[in-house]
Scaffold this motif. Structure first.
Motif, PDB file in Angstrom:
ATOM      1  N   ARG A  19      50.031  70.973  42.270  1.00 35.07           N
ATOM      2  CA  ARG A  19      50.189  71.637  43.600  1.00 35.07           C
ATOM      3  C   ARG A  19      51.551  71.923  43.915  1.00 35.07           C
ATOM      4  NH1 ARG A  19      47.110  68.496  45.860  1.00 35.07           N
ATOM      5  NH2 ARG A  19      48.494  67.119  47.117  1.00 35.07           N
ATOM      6  N   ALA A  20      52.447  70.782  43.732  1.00 36.73           N
ATOM      7  CA  ALA A  20      53.736  70.994  43.964  1.00 36.73           C
ATOM      8  C   ALA A  20      54.523  72.031  43.047  1.00 36.73           C
ATOM      9  CB  ALA A  20      54.591  69.946  43.771  1.00 36.73           C
ATOM     10  N   VAL A  21      54.082  72.160  41.971  1.00 36.98           N
ATOM     11  CA  VAL A  21      54.849  73.137  40.802  1.00 36.98           C
ATOM     12  C   VAL A  21      54.268  74.476  41.154  1.00 36.98           C
ATOM     13  CG1 VAL A  21      54.497  73.687  38.314  1.00 36.98           C
ATOM     14  CG2 VAL A  21      54.862  71.301  38.938  1.00 36.98           C
ATOM     15  N   ARG A  22      52.993  74.520  41.614  1.00 34.45           N
ATOM     16  CA  ARG A  22      52.592  75.774  41.913  1.00 34.45           C
ATOM     17  C   ARG A  22      53.270  76.607  43.072  1.00 34.45           C
ATOM     18  NH1 ARG A  22      46.035  74.661  41.758  1.00 34.45           N
ATOM     19  NH2 ARG A  22      45.741  74.871  39.409  1.00 34.45           N
ATOM     20  N   GLY A  52      56.028  79.587  43.003  1.00 34.74           N
ATOM     21  CA  GLY A  52      56.071  80.750  43.832  1.00 34.74           C
ATOM     22  C   GLY A  52      57.308  81.030  44.660  1.00 34.74           C
ATOM     23  N   GLY A  53      58.491  80.099  44.388  1.00 39.63           N
ATOM     24  CA  GLY A  53      59.668  80.417  45.186  1.00 39.63           C
ATOM     25  C   GLY A  53      59.705  79.390  46.319  1.00 39.63           C
ATOM     26  N   GLY A  54      58.923  78.330  46.271  1.00 38.02           N
ATOM     27  CA  GLY A  54      59.163  77.243  47.370  1.00 38.02           C
ATOM     28  C   GLY A  54      60.348  76.559  47.170  1.00 38.02           C
ATOM     29  N   PHE A  55      60.788  76.257  46.111  1.00 35.49           N
ATOM     30  CA  PHE A  55      62.104  75.259  45.759  1.00 35.49           C
ATOM     31  C   PHE A  55      62.782  75.575  44.624  1.00 35.49           C
ATOM     32  CE2 PHE A  55      58.170  72.684  45.399  1.00 35.49           C
ATOM     33  CZ  PHE A  55      58.249  72.379  44.209  1.00 35.49           C
ATOM     34  N   GLN A  56      63.744  74.936  44.370  1.00 32.48           N
ATOM     35  CA  GLN A  56      64.535  75.269  43.306  1.00 32.48           C
ATOM     36  C   GLN A  56      63.796  75.226  42.008  1.00 32.48           C
ATOM     37  OE1 GLN A  56      67.540  72.159  43.241  1.00 32.48           O
ATOM     38  NE2 GLN A  56      68.688  72.826  45.171  1.00 32.48           N
ATOM     39  N   ALA A  57      64.530  76.182  41.070  1.00 33.07           N
ATOM     40  CA  ALA A  57      63.592  76.364  39.852  1.00 33.07           C
ATOM     41  C   ALA A  57      63.885  74.981  39.066  1.00 33.07           C
ATOM     42  CB  ALA A  57      64.298  77.408  39.166  1.00 33.07           C
ATOM     43  N   ALA A  58      65.128  74.475  38.989  1.00 33.31           N
ATOM     44  CA  ALA A  58      65.222  73.350  38.225  1.00 33.31           C
ATOM     45  C   ALA A  58      64.224  72.161  38.366  1.00 33.31           C
ATOM     46  CB  ALA A  58      66.747  72.853  38.500  1.00 33.31           C
ATOM     47  N   LEU A  59      63.908  71.844  39.762  1.00 33.03           N
ATOM     48  CA  LEU A  59      63.056  70.881  40.145  1.00 33.03           C
ATOM     49  C   LEU A  59      61.721  71.270  39.752  1.00 33.03           C
ATOM     50  CD1 LEU A  59      62.159  68.336  41.474  1.00 33.03           C
ATOM     51  CD2 LEU A  59      62.146  69.600  43.738  1.00 33.03           C
ATOM     52  N   ARG A  79      61.994  63.200  48.661  1.00 34.32           N
ATOM     53  CA  ARG A  79      61.885  63.006  50.241  1.00 34.32           C
ATOM     54  C   ARG A  79      63.246  63.545  50.874  1.00 34.32           C
ATOM     55  NH1 ARG A  79      59.486  57.031  51.348  1.00 34.32           N
ATOM     56  NH2 ARG A  79      57.311  57.489  51.222  1.00 34.32           N
ATOM     57  N   THR A  80      64.310  63.229  49.978  1.00 37.55           N
ATOM     58  CA  THR A  80      65.810  63.957  50.708  1.00 37.55           C
ATOM     59  C   THR A  80      65.482  65.523  50.409  1.00 37.55           C
ATOM     60  OG1 THR A  80      66.737  62.009  49.803  1.00 37.55           O
ATOM     61  CG2 THR A  80      67.998  64.058  50.419  1.00 37.55           C
ATOM     62  N   SER A 125      55.767  73.855  51.251  1.00 43.46           N
ATOM     63  CA  SER A 125      56.814  73.093  50.082  1.00 43.46           C
ATOM     64  C   SER A 125      57.213  71.694  50.479  1.00 43.46           C
ATOM     65  CB  SER A 125      57.733  74.014  50.027  1.00 43.46           C
ATOM     66  OG  SER A 125      57.454  75.439  49.436  1.00 43.46           O
ATOM     67  N   ALA A 126      57.348  71.569  51.891  1.00 44.82           N
ATOM     68  CA  ALA A 126      58.043  70.293  52.282  1.00 44.82           C
ATOM     69  C   ALA A 126      56.773  69.216  52.327  1.00 44.82           C
ATOM     70  CB  ALA A 126      58.414  70.466  53.552  1.00 44.82           C
ATOM     71  N   GLU A 127      55.535  69.635  52.728  1.00 46.75           N
ATOM     72  CA  GLU A 127      54.396  68.985  52.635  1.00 46.75           C
ATOM     73  C   GLU A 127      53.866  68.476  51.319  1.00 46.75           C
ATOM     74  OE1 GLU A 127      51.254  71.017  54.586  1.00 46.75           O
ATOM     75  OE2 GLU A 127      52.356  71.032  56.665  1.00 46.75           O
ATOM     76  N   ALA A 128      54.146  69.232  50.324  1.00 44.49           N
ATOM     77  CA  ALA A 128      53.625  69.119  48.798  1.00 44.49           C
ATOM     78  C   ALA A 128      54.474  67.909  48.130  1.00 44.49           C
ATOM     79  CB  ALA A 128      53.536  70.265  47.868  1.00 44.49           C
ATOM     80  N   LEU A 129      55.837  68.415  48.551  1.00 45.39           N
ATOM     81  CA  LEU A 129      56.897  67.144  47.926  1.00 45.39           C
ATOM     82  C   LEU A 129      56.535  65.766  48.640  1.00 45.39           C
ATOM     83  CD1 LEU A 129      59.977  69.337  47.343  1.00 45.39           C
ATOM     84  CD2 LEU A 129      58.538  68.834  45.728  1.00 45.39           C
ATOM     85  N   ASN A 130      56.526  65.823  49.814  1.00 44.38           N
ATOM     86  CA  ASN A 130      56.214  64.606  50.650  1.00 44.38           C
ATOM     87  C   ASN A 130      55.337  63.921  50.138  1.00 44.38           C
ATOM     88  OD1 ASN A 130      58.562  64.107  52.414  1.00 44.38           O
ATOM     89  ND2 ASN A 130      57.685  65.853  53.779  1.00 44.38           N
ATOM     90  N   ASP A 131      54.016  64.787  49.981  1.00 45.83           N
ATOM     91  CA  ASP A 131      52.730  63.979  49.384  1.00 45.83           C
ATOM     92  C   ASP A 131      53.076  63.327  47.974  1.00 45.83           C
ATOM     93  OD1 ASP A 131      49.711  63.678  49.456  1.00 45.83           O
ATOM     94  OD2 ASP A 131      50.078  65.048  47.548  1.00 45.83           O
ATOM     95  N   LEU A 132      53.724  64.050  47.142  1.00 42.87           N
ATOM     96  CA  LEU A 132      53.938  63.878  45.827  1.00 42.87           C
ATOM     97  C   LEU A 132      55.058  62.403  45.698  1.00 42.87           C
ATOM     98  CD1 LEU A 132      53.902  63.942  42.770  1.00 42.87           C
ATOM     99  CD2 LEU A 132      55.575  65.278  42.864  1.00 42.87           C
ATOM    100  N   ALA A 133      55.905  62.336  46.814  1.00 42.94           N
ATOM    101  CA  ALA A 133      56.994  61.466  46.844  1.00 42.94           C
ATOM    102  C   ALA A 133      55.956  59.969  47.496  1.00 42.94           C
ATOM    103  CB  ALA A 133      57.747  61.477  47.915  1.00 42.94           C
ATOM    104  N   ALA A 134      55.264  60.375  48.166  1.00 40.07           N
ATOM    105  CA  ALA A 134      54.426  59.223  48.980  1.00 40.07           C
ATOM    106  C   ALA A 134      53.633  58.581  47.861  1.00 40.07           C
ATOM    107  CB  ALA A 134      53.617  59.712  50.049  1.00 40.07           C
ATOM    108  N   ARG A 135      52.926  59.374  46.937  1.00 43.69           N
ATOM    109  CA  ARG A 135      52.001  58.876  45.898  1.00 43.69           C
ATOM    110  C   ARG A 135      52.834  58.185  44.925  1.00 43.69           C
ATOM    111  NH1 ARG A 135      47.184  60.725  46.765  1.00 43.69           N
ATOM    112  NH2 ARG A 135      46.789  62.459  48.078  1.00 43.69           N
ATOM    113  N   LEU A 136      53.696  58.597  44.438  1.00 40.26           N
ATOM    114  CA  LEU A 136      54.793  57.837  43.532  1.00 40.26           C
ATOM    115  C   LEU A 136      55.240  56.681  44.001  1.00 40.26           C
ATOM    116  CD1 LEU A 136      57.053  60.881  42.323  1.00 40.26           C
ATOM    117  CD2 LEU A 136      55.587  59.416  40.841  1.00 40.26           C
ATOM    118  N   LYS A 137      55.355  56.440  45.353  1.00 32.73           N
ATOM    119  CA  LYS A 137      56.024  55.090  46.143  1.00 32.73           C
ATOM    120  C   LYS A 137      54.618  54.157  46.228  1.00 32.73           C
ATOM    121  CE  LYS A 137      57.929  53.408  50.472  1.00 32.73           C
ATOM    122  NZ  LYS A 137      56.903  52.504  50.601  1.00 32.73           N
TER     123      LYS A 137
END
Length: 855
Positions: free
Chosen positions: A321-324, A328-335, A367-368, A377-389
């Motif tokens: 979900r985060a990668v999609r 789509g331009g939601g955040f940096q290409a490297a990430l 999270r940072t 985009s923020a919701e997807a990265l926060n969700d991924l960070a919470a699951r990793l935590k």
């Protein structure tokens, strides 16, 4: 932070498999709905023997292995970093590599219509290596998946049309799905020829097969959407092309990295085969799920592995979900690229989860970074960070927001979908066996002849019906049978008789047949004469009705001269020795017979002596009319090539040459009385074909046993009483049927079926004109009565005249017969082609002009 129960949501594919199994629970017969009466064509006389012959053309069949190989090479190219440079360079020379469409690195489809994009999105959740970008390219222009989908849609479209034309009697789309599934077992072999690198072979093969399944699923979905079948038919179509059939069994789904059912089944599916066998009437889905959940919870090792599978699945879905969003331009290409690598390379994700420090570092960075973003985009990265935590090796299911028990239930649901597919496959096995793939070598004439005759389902990329309406024109079938062959062989000797038959029977008849031959072999143009079988004393041919009736007349002429030459061939000493053996044989029978039976045996003795002297050799010819024969070729390394012609009308023509004494018993008795009355022992029958229905008394075994017991005790009256009811029943049946009841046949001449006579009249057209007459025998010329005895009943005649007025043929209605095993309602009408050497010659001399003028 409280996480949503991501892993509790079962995949859409698993959900549909659960629905299918539930739909057929307690109604397995609905899944196996294949009845001979509902099929437009089938082989076999019972459900156990049912076979549907079909052929998938090479062009259509090739789309499956070609598409699979192309997708495998595309996936290898997309994930080339998983193999060494040397291993990958070998694939630069593979044919499929040179024609690959552009391969976007994205998980998102990027291009394509709504259906293609939805399928590509689903692909990313069914296997880590199966990315949306590759799937969309494979389903797009130049991709093998596009051709596969188009083939399925086109074949299903034809199937729905033909089902409609049959008024729903035959569920043709379900048959097509079963036939297409016959190609699936060959996919593994097609991929094996690529010699994929061993390090990724299992995962690549599973990912490729999963993509193949999704393409077939897409084709079926679009065809069903267009055809709008009943839910039951749609379920049967989907079941035939299920995941387990495409992936080649259970192993790829368990060990190939597949997440088709929502999570990887790394803990296995305990007692899957046992559960399938336990519910032969269909799977109670809830019961199976509860059983699996209980088994998993009780086994600590299995429980931990199940929790790990659910947790990792939730993490991967969050990654996708985060990668999609990143693509789509939601955040940096490297990430985006880094997260994409974690989503597509299970080994890297496993390493990250095992390294607590690295996992926490990534969590903090996500999270940072999310704080700088807004919206999805923020919701997807926060969700991924919470699951990793929340993830930990001791409690991996926490990443899915599930307690251990809930994780077991989630895994059990995915495992239940697996069991449902296993049950569907086991249940469909009998149906798959009924689909009989043909190569063209099974019958003479090959695939095209079978298809044109409406005896073969053909799945092709070219336009045309799947099953043609039978266009095979009916043909005539002639059978000629020489009686007393065995006795004559004994008199003449086996070798001499065989040579005589060859010279005087087979070769003359075949010479006449060749003179009439006017078409291609196997009657492909319906204009020739074809030999079906040569037997010891018989011969079978098929051809056009006009030629075979002409041939029947020629055969009769041959047989008349054959009889004379045969009598001359056997020496007087041989005849005398044979007659002596006949006398001794029948003398023994007469001495052992009861008084009432001796007269019958005496008549048989007289007939046998007459034939032994060379008198009255009998050969019957019968011509039937119906479907062209099916010629089967059998090739054996010892016995070579054999051909067998099969047609029910061939059997009918063979039965029509029978010599049933009971069929002419009445006529013989009447002739004997007339001879005695006139004092004219040389008076003869005018006919050579007799049909009669003698009175017979069928006796049940119980009555027979009772009568025999009474006879053994010397109680004749008791035996009579035991048979009294059987006699009464037989008399009542005879009274109901009357004189016109179908009977047996005695054929010593030429006879044709009623269908043959009608077809003969229609075929000759302006070459003949016909008269149908009823003739009173008393009106016949005295010269005819001087030689022949006619029963008093009127004769039904069909007379054929040449355009110039000469009598060509005389057909006499002999009666209606009923052949055992070939019964028809009311029996079959039989007409004798009146012998031109006997009464037929006199008819032409004395009555032809009179009958020609009669209207």
């Amino acid at each position: 932070m409280s996480l949503p129960a991501q892993g509790a949501v079962v995949s859409p594919i698993a959900q549909r498999r659960l629905e299918l199994a539930s739909q057929f629970h307690g109604r397995t017969s609905e899944l196996l709905r294949l009845e001979p009466g509902r099929l437009r064509f089938s082989l076999g006389v019972s459900l156990a023997e049912l076979r549907l012959p079909f052929h998938i053309t090479p062009e259509a069949a090739a789309l499956f292995p070609q598409g699979a190989r192309q997708l495998a090479v595309m996936l290898l190219s997309r994930h080339r970093e998983l193999v060494s440079t040397g291993e990958f360079d070998r694939f630069l020379l593979v044919e499929e590599y040179a024609t690959l469409p552009p391969l976007p690195p994205t998980l998102s489809p990027g291009t394509g219509g709504p259906d293609t994009r939805a399928t590509a999105d689903l692909a990313t959740l069914t296997h880590p290596l199966l990315t949306g970008g590759v799937m969309a390219a494979w389903l797009g222009p130049g991709g093998g998946g596009r051709s596969l989908v188009a083939l399925v849609i086109e074949l299903m479209r034809r199937a729905f049309t033909e089902m409609k034309e049959s008024r729903g009697r035959e569920e043709t789309p379900a048959l097509v799905a079963l036939m297409l599934s016959s190609l699936l077992p060959g996919m593994e072999g097609a991929l094996r020829t690529l010699e994929l690198p061993a390090s990724v072979q299992r995962q690549l093969v599973t990912a490729t097969a999963t993509g193949l399944y999704l393409a077939l699923r897409l084709g079926v979905e679009r065809a069903v959407r267009e055809g709008q079948p009943t839910p039951e038919l749609a379920a049967r179509i989907e079941s035939a092309l299920g995941p387990m059939a495409v992936l080649g069994g259970t192993r790829p789904l368990l060990t190939g990295g597949s997440t088709l059912y929502g999570c990887e089944l790394v803990a296995g599916v305990p007692d899957a085969e046992k559960l399938v066998a336990q519910y032969p009437g269909g799977l109670p889905v809830d019961t199976v799920r509860a059983t699996l959940e209980q088994v998993i919870s009780k086994d600590e090792v299995m429980a931990r592995r199940a929790e790990l599978a659910v947790g990792v699945s939730a993490l991967r879905e969050s990654l996708v979900r985060a990668v999609r969003l990143g693509e789509g331009g939601g955040f940096q290409a490297a990430l985006t690229e880094y997260l994409r690598a974690l989503a597509t390379r299970p080994a890297e994700l496993t390493t990250l989860l095992a390294e607590d420090k690295e996992r926490k570092h990534l969590t903090k960075e996500l999270r940072t970074y999310a704080e700088t973003l807004k919206g999805p985009s923020a919701e997807a990265l926060n969700d991924l960070a919470a699951r990793l935590k929340e993830y930990s090796p001791k409690d991996p299911a926490a990443a899915a927001g599930l307690a251990r028990a809930k994780a077991h239930a989630s895994y059990a649901r995915a495992a239940t979908a697996f069991v449902c597919d296993l049950w569907l496959e086991r249940s469909l096995f009998p149906l798959r066996r009924m689909m009989e793939a043909r190569t063209g070598e099974e019958v003479e004439g090959g695939l095209e002849a079978e298809y044109q005759a409406g005896r073969l389902y053909l799945l092709s990329t070219k336009p045309g019906p799947l099953l043609r309406s039978a266009v095979s024109a009916p043909v005539a079938h002639l059978f000629v049978d020489v009686k007393d062959f065995t006795r004559r062989t004994q008199l003449l000797g086996g070798a001499a008789m065989a040579d005589f038959l060859r010279r005087e029977f087979y070769l003359p008849i075949l010479a006449d047949a060749k003179a009439l031959y006017g078409g291609m072999s196997q009657l492909s143009d319906r204009g020739g004469v074809s030999v079906n079988n040569l037997l010891g004393d018989a011969l079978s041919l098929s051809g056009t009705v006009d030629r075979l009736v002409t041939l029947a007349v020629g055969i009769r002429r041959q047989l008349v001269s054959y009889e004379k030459r045969l009598a001359q061939t056997i020496s007087r000493e041989q005849v005398e020795a044979g007659l002596k053996a006949i006398e001794e044989e029948y003398e023994r029978k007469l001495q052992a017979a009861r008084p009432g039976v001796r007269a019958i045996i005496q008549r048989e003795k007289e007939g046998a002596l007459a034939r032994g002297r060379g008198e009255g050799l009998e050969a019957g010819v019968f011509v039937s009319y119906g479907p062209a024969p099916l010629v089967i070729t059998l090739e054996d390394d010892v016995f070579g090539l054999s051909k067998v012609a099969i047609a029910d009308r061939i059997n009918e023509s063979a039965r029509g040459t029978a010599r049933s004494g009971a069929a002419r018993a009445k006529a013989d008795a009447m002739l004997a009385q007339e001879r005695q009355r006139r004092g004219h022992p040389s008076l003869a029958h005018p006919w050579l074909v007799f049909v009669g229905a003698p009175l017979s008394v069928p006796v049940p075994y119980s009555a027979e046993a009772e009568a025999r017991a009474a006879l053994k005790a010397g109680d004749l009256e008791g035996a009579r009483r035991a048979l009294e009811q059987s006699l009464r029943d037989a008399l009542e049946d005879a009274a109901k049927q009357g004189e016109d009841a179908p009977g047996d046949i005695y054929n010593a001449g030429v006879a044709v079926s009623e269908e043959t006579l009608l077809a003969y009249q229609e075929t000759l057209g302006d070459q003949r004109f016909f008269r149908q007459l009823e003739v009173d025998p008393r009106t016949l010329h005295p010269d005819i009565h001087q030689r022949y005895f006619f029963p008093p009943e009127p004769m039904k005649l069909t007379l054929g005249f040449h355009p110039t007025g000469e009598l060509a043929e005389v057909f006499r209605f002999a009666g209606r017969v009923m052949f055992k095993g070939l019964e028809r309602k009311g029996g079959m009408g039989v007409w004798e082609l009146v012998d031109e050497h006997g009464v037929g010659r006199l008819f032409a001399r004395h009555h032809a002009s009179e009958w020609l003028r009669t209207r």
